[in-house]
Design a protein around this motif. Structure first.
Motif, PDB file in Angstrom:
ATOM      1  N   ILE A 458     -17.302   4.501  14.171  1.00  0.00           N
ATOM      2  CA  ILE A 458     -17.037   4.839  12.907  1.00  0.00           C
ATOM      3  C   ILE A 458     -15.774   5.695  12.734  1.00  0.00           C
ATOM      4  N   SER A 459     -15.370   6.258  13.796  1.00  0.00           N
ATOM      5  CA  SER A 459     -14.128   7.356  13.783  1.00  0.00           C
ATOM      6  C   SER A 459     -12.944   6.368  13.983  1.00  0.00           C
ATOM      7  N   MET A 460     -12.990   5.243  14.738  1.00  0.00           N
ATOM      8  CA  MET A 460     -12.034   4.279  14.938  1.00  0.00           C
ATOM      9  C   MET A 460     -11.679   3.581  13.542  1.00  0.00           C
ATOM     10  N   ILE A 461     -12.513   3.378  12.939  1.00  0.00           N
ATOM     11  CA  ILE A 461     -12.575   2.390  11.654  1.00  0.00           C
ATOM     12  C   ILE A 461     -11.966   3.403  10.590  1.00  0.00           C
ATOM     13  N   ALA A 462     -12.389   4.713  10.326  1.00  0.00           N
ATOM     14  CA  ALA A 462     -11.844   5.351   9.650  1.00  0.00           C
ATOM     15  C   ALA A 462     -10.233   5.989   9.772  1.00  0.00           C
ATOM     16  N   GLY A 463      -9.840   5.614  11.031  1.00  0.00           N
ATOM     17  CA  GLY A 463      -8.322   5.783  11.492  1.00  0.00           C
ATOM     18  C   GLY A 463      -7.644   4.586  11.075  1.00  0.00           C
ATOM     19  N   LEU A 464      -8.378   3.569  11.040  1.00  0.00           N
ATOM     20  CA  LEU A 464      -7.713   2.236  10.645  1.00  0.00           C
ATOM     21  C   LEU A 464      -7.606   2.358   9.153  1.00  0.00           C
ATOM     22  N   ASN A 465      -8.447   2.820   8.452  1.00  0.00           N
ATOM     23  CA  ASN A 465      -8.384   2.803   6.977  1.00  0.00           C
ATOM     24  C   ASN A 465      -7.124   3.880   6.518  1.00  0.00           C
ATOM     25  N   SER A 466      -7.062   4.910   7.273  1.00  0.00           N
ATOM     26  CA  SER A 466      -5.598   5.517   6.959  1.00  0.00           C
ATOM     27  C   SER A 466      -4.539   4.846   7.165  1.00  0.00           C
ATOM     28  N   PHE A 467      -4.418   4.233   8.514  1.00  0.00           N
ATOM     29  CA  PHE A 467      -3.160   3.471   8.484  1.00  0.00           C
ATOM     30  C   PHE A 467      -3.098   2.289   7.420  1.00  0.00           C
ATOM     31  N   MET A 468      -4.052   1.677   6.974  1.00  0.00           N
ATOM     32  CA  MET A 468      -4.015   0.596   5.905  1.00  0.00           C
ATOM     33  C   MET A 468      -3.363   1.146   4.988  1.00  0.00           C
ATOM     34  N   TRP A 469      -3.766   2.567   4.179  1.00  0.00           N
ATOM     35  CA  TRP A 469      -3.433   3.209   3.084  1.00  0.00           C
ATOM     36  C   TRP A 469      -2.119   3.518   3.146  1.00  0.00           C
ATOM     37  N   VAL A 470      -1.404   3.778   4.228  1.00  0.00           N
ATOM     38  CA  VAL A 470      -0.142   4.123   4.288  1.00  0.00           C
ATOM     39  C   VAL A 470       0.762   2.959   4.280  1.00  0.00           C
ATOM     40  N   VAL A 471       0.204   1.723   4.662  1.00  0.00           N
ATOM     41  CA  VAL A 471       0.856   0.480   4.370  1.00  0.00           C
ATOM     42  C   VAL A 471       0.942   0.070   3.117  1.00  0.00           C
ATOM     43  N   LEU A 472      -0.352   0.296   2.266  1.00  0.00           N
ATOM     44  CA  LEU A 472      -0.261  -0.110   0.866  1.00  0.00           C
ATOM     45  C   LEU A 472       0.839   0.899  -0.002  1.00  0.00           C
ATOM     46  N   ILE A 473       0.895   2.087   0.463  1.00  0.00           N
ATOM     47  CA  ILE A 473       1.771   2.860  -0.191  1.00  0.00           C
ATOM     48  C   ILE A 473       3.286   2.648  -0.044  1.00  0.00           C
ATOM     49  N   LYS A 474       3.554   2.423   1.148  1.00  0.00           N
ATOM     50  CA  LYS A 474       4.779   1.863   1.629  1.00  0.00           C
ATOM     51  C   LYS A 474       5.317   0.656   1.059  1.00  0.00           C
ATOM     52  N   LYS A 475       4.458  -0.435   0.820  1.00  0.00           N
ATOM     53  CA  LYS A 475       4.780  -1.557   0.329  1.00  0.00           C
ATOM     54  C   LYS A 475       4.772  -1.722  -1.159  1.00  0.00           C
ATOM     55  N   TYR A 476       3.537  -0.969  -1.749  1.00  0.00           N
ATOM     56  CA  TYR A 476       3.227  -1.499  -3.168  1.00  0.00           C
ATOM     57  C   TYR A 476       3.466   0.182  -4.057  1.00  0.00           C
ATOM     58  N   GLY A 477       3.821   1.370  -3.404  1.00  0.00           N
ATOM     59  CA  GLY A 477       3.806   2.335  -4.056  1.00  0.00           C
ATOM     60  C   GLY A 477       4.931   2.520  -5.228  1.00  0.00           C
ATOM     61  N   SER A 478       5.962   1.720  -5.067  1.00  0.00           N
ATOM     62  CA  SER A 478       6.750   1.722  -6.206  1.00  0.00           C
ATOM     63  C   SER A 478       6.562   0.999  -7.475  1.00  0.00           C
ATOM     64  N   ASN A 479       5.427   0.088  -7.258  1.00  0.00           N
ATOM     65  CA  ASN A 479       4.926  -0.361  -8.592  1.00  0.00           C
ATOM     66  C   ASN A 479       3.987   0.217  -9.387  1.00  0.00           C
ATOM     67  N   TYR A 480       3.846   1.488  -8.723  1.00  0.00           N
ATOM     68  CA  TYR A 480       2.670   2.321  -9.504  1.00  0.00           C
ATOM     69  C   TYR A 480       3.111   2.704 -10.898  1.00  0.00           C
ATOM     70  N   SER A 481       2.141   2.558 -11.866  1.00  0.00           N
ATOM     71  CA  SER A 481       2.469   2.812 -13.107  1.00  0.00           C
ATOM     72  C   SER A 481       1.352   3.457 -13.717  1.00  0.00           C
ATOM     73  N   ALA A 482       1.631   4.706 -14.002  1.00  0.00           N
ATOM     74  CA  ALA A 482       0.305   5.422 -14.984  1.00  0.00           C
ATOM     75  C   ALA A 482      -0.012   4.908 -16.467  1.00  0.00           C
ATOM     76  N   ASN A 483       0.783   3.907 -16.773  1.00  0.00           N
ATOM     77  CA  ASN A 483       0.673   3.243 -18.194  1.00  0.00           C
ATOM     78  C   ASN A 483       0.062   1.951 -17.936  1.00  0.00           C
ATOM     79  N   LYS A 484      -0.405   1.648 -16.894  1.00  0.00           N
ATOM     80  CA  LYS A 484      -1.067   0.217 -16.666  1.00  0.00           C
ATOM     81  C   LYS A 484      -2.429  -0.002 -17.320  1.00  0.00           C
ATOM     82  N   LEU A 485      -2.841   1.011 -17.385  1.00  0.00           N
ATOM     83  CA  LEU A 485      -4.615   1.170 -17.684  1.00  0.00           C
ATOM     84  C   LEU A 485      -4.485   1.069 -19.233  1.00  0.00           C
TER      85      LEU A 485
END
Length: 485
Positions: A458-485
């Motif tokens: 359980i702990s290892m998978i939670a650590g993997l989740n944190s790493f995956m979210w960093v990848v998402l932020i690095k790769k797609y964070g620049s596309n974020y738009s508060a006006n898309k909804l």
């Protein structure tokens, strides 16, 4: 285009006849003709529509049943094993059957919505769940239980994807989705304690299949509720809204407000060119070729899998490894779900008041979740099990908001054409993790190390989740738009 002044007689009792015409553009309500059907478009702001409030509350009630049903398996694993004389691997086939149903909906999400509409998918989901629980309540052979859990998975996948996508586009989506998934937590929190109290009663204790009869009765009520609450969510409305969602928020707002041209007059609904709409929504093929969608889906797959695995196997871990009673173990599991419920409801209101974006909020939540699971592991090594209760509660608090915040993040970073098929796929595929990872832990439980490895995994998978979210932020964070909804 047609204007129907009686389109929403039950949306707001104060609006009728000409008053509806006068307020239609203000509230974003209108009717339009699309593909020879009158489409009823309600406001996306719950403050402006009593009928929308009714729909949201109906979704919340279904998600309570979702939570009750999801946590039932984990609570009843010891009873399954006692009744059917099966081991951990065999018991885990229930999770495998559930994931089969989830994955069916992940790959058919857009197709089912296109052909059935939001109402049709929700009705199909609740009927599928009800059928599964009614069948299990008849004391069937274990093979039949496994088969029926495919329908359980189809039902949960349908509801998860459909309501997640539908509510994700409403005003105050962080809060609305947070409460929705908090209702799931309420169901999960109630289930272990309720089942234990019924099955462990000193007088007239229940047999475990009787609890499934209760679930089937609740499911039947939810079928009726979905038919009434989502009566206007037809297949053609789904197609219409899917196509119009490709427009930018600013364009939609201008068109919604175009009825007020400064002279006090109102027009009917925003004009839509059918030919221009034909290619505005991504096909399923485009969805599965998108790396961004797969990253979000895999993130939710591991996150949901970890969350459900903790709730499903913690009772077995605590009874076997920590020698707690069945009742004590179920109370500790309920403590985790209580924290998750509190986190989803409360932190949904905190996210954008403390963090700049949902992306940074989710990063903080994933780190705190990892620390929580890791602390549970460390505490489980000692003999003082009373410390596990506050750890489980606070871990649940930070686990709670991750799912709804991920949906909002995906909506604000994905191109608009992916907002329907893409979000449906992400929700359904991610929910499949809630079956796969508990199944894999069941395999581990039969290994020589057994459930001793449970908190480590359980702990290892939670650590993997944190790493995956960093990848998402690095790769797609620049596309974020508060006006898309």
């Amino acid at each position: 285009m047609v204007d129907n002044s009686n389109a929403y007689p039950d949306i707001d009792d104060s609006l009728s006849g000409s008053s509806l015409d006068a307020n239609k553009s203000l509230f974003g309500k209108y009717t339009t003709e699309f593909d020879n059907e009158i489409i009823y478009i309600d406001s996306s702001d719950w403050r402006d529509s009593n009928f929308l409030k009714f729909q949201i509350i109906s979704g919340y009630l279904v998600f309570i049943l979702f939570g009750l049903a999801e946590q039932t398996v984990g609570t009843l694993i010891p009873k399954f094993q006692e009744h059917y004389k099966i081991n951990d691997i065999q018991a885990s086939f229930v999770f495998l059957a559930s994931v089969a149903g989830y994955f069916i909906m992940a790959f058919l999400s857009d197709l089912s919505h296109t052909n059935l509409g939001v109402k049709g998918v929700l009705v199909m989901g609740t009927v599928s769940m009800t059928f599964a629980y009614l069948g299990i309540s008849t004391y069937p052979p274990f093979a039949a239980v496994v088969f029926l859990y495919i329908f359980h998975g189809v039902g949960l996948g349908s509801i998860d994807a459909s309501l997640g996508m539908w509510m994700g586009k409403l005003v105050d989506s962080n809060e609305v989705l947070g409460i929705l998934h908090g209702c799931y937590g309420i169901g999960c929190m109630i289930s272990p304690t309720l089942i234990t109290s019924l099955l462990e009663r000193k007088t007239h204790p229940w047999a475990w299949p009787q609890y499934y009869l209760v679930l089937s009765c609740l499911g039947a009520g939810c079928v009726i509720l979905m038919i009434v609450a989502f009566k206007n969510e037809t297949p053609k409305k789904y197609r219409y809204t899917s196509m119009t969602s490709s427009k930018s928020t600013s364009e939609v707002e201008l068109e919604d407000l175009s009825g007020d041209n400064g002279s006090g007059s109102t027009s009917s609904s925003p004009p839509v060119d059918d030919d221009s709409l034909e290619h505005s929504s991504a096909s399923f093929g485009e969805v599965v070729r998108s790396l961004q969608i797969w990253l979000f889906a895999l993130f939710l797959f591991t996150y949901v899998g970890n969350e459900v695995a903790f709730g499903s196997w913690s009772i077995s871990f605590l009874t076997r490894v920590k020698s707690l009673s069945y009742e004590e173990s179920s109370h500790l599991t309920s403590t985790f779900w209580a924290g998750l419920t509190a986190g989803r409801i409360i932190l949904g209101f905190v996210t954008l008041r403390v963090f700049n974006t949902e992306l940074t909020a989710n990063f903080a939540y994933t780190i705190l979740t990892f620390l929580g699971y890791f602390s549970f592991w460390l505490m489980s090594l000692g003999s003082n099990t009373s410390l596990l209760y506050p750890v489980a509660f606070f871990t649940g608090c930070f686990v709670g908001p991750i799912f709804p915040t991920t949906i909002i993040s995906s909506l604000k970073t994905l191109p608009a054409k992916y907002h329907t098929a893409g979000i449906g796929f992400i929700c359904a595929f991610g929910g499949g993790g809630g079956a796969v990872i508990p199944f894999l832990i069941g395999l581990v439980a039969e290994s020589p190390l057994g459930l001793d490895l449970f908190p480590v995994i359980i702990s290892m998978i939670a650590g993997l989740n944190s790493f995956m979210w960093v990848v998402l932020i690095k790769k797609y964070g620049s596309n974020y738009s508060a006006n898309k909804l």
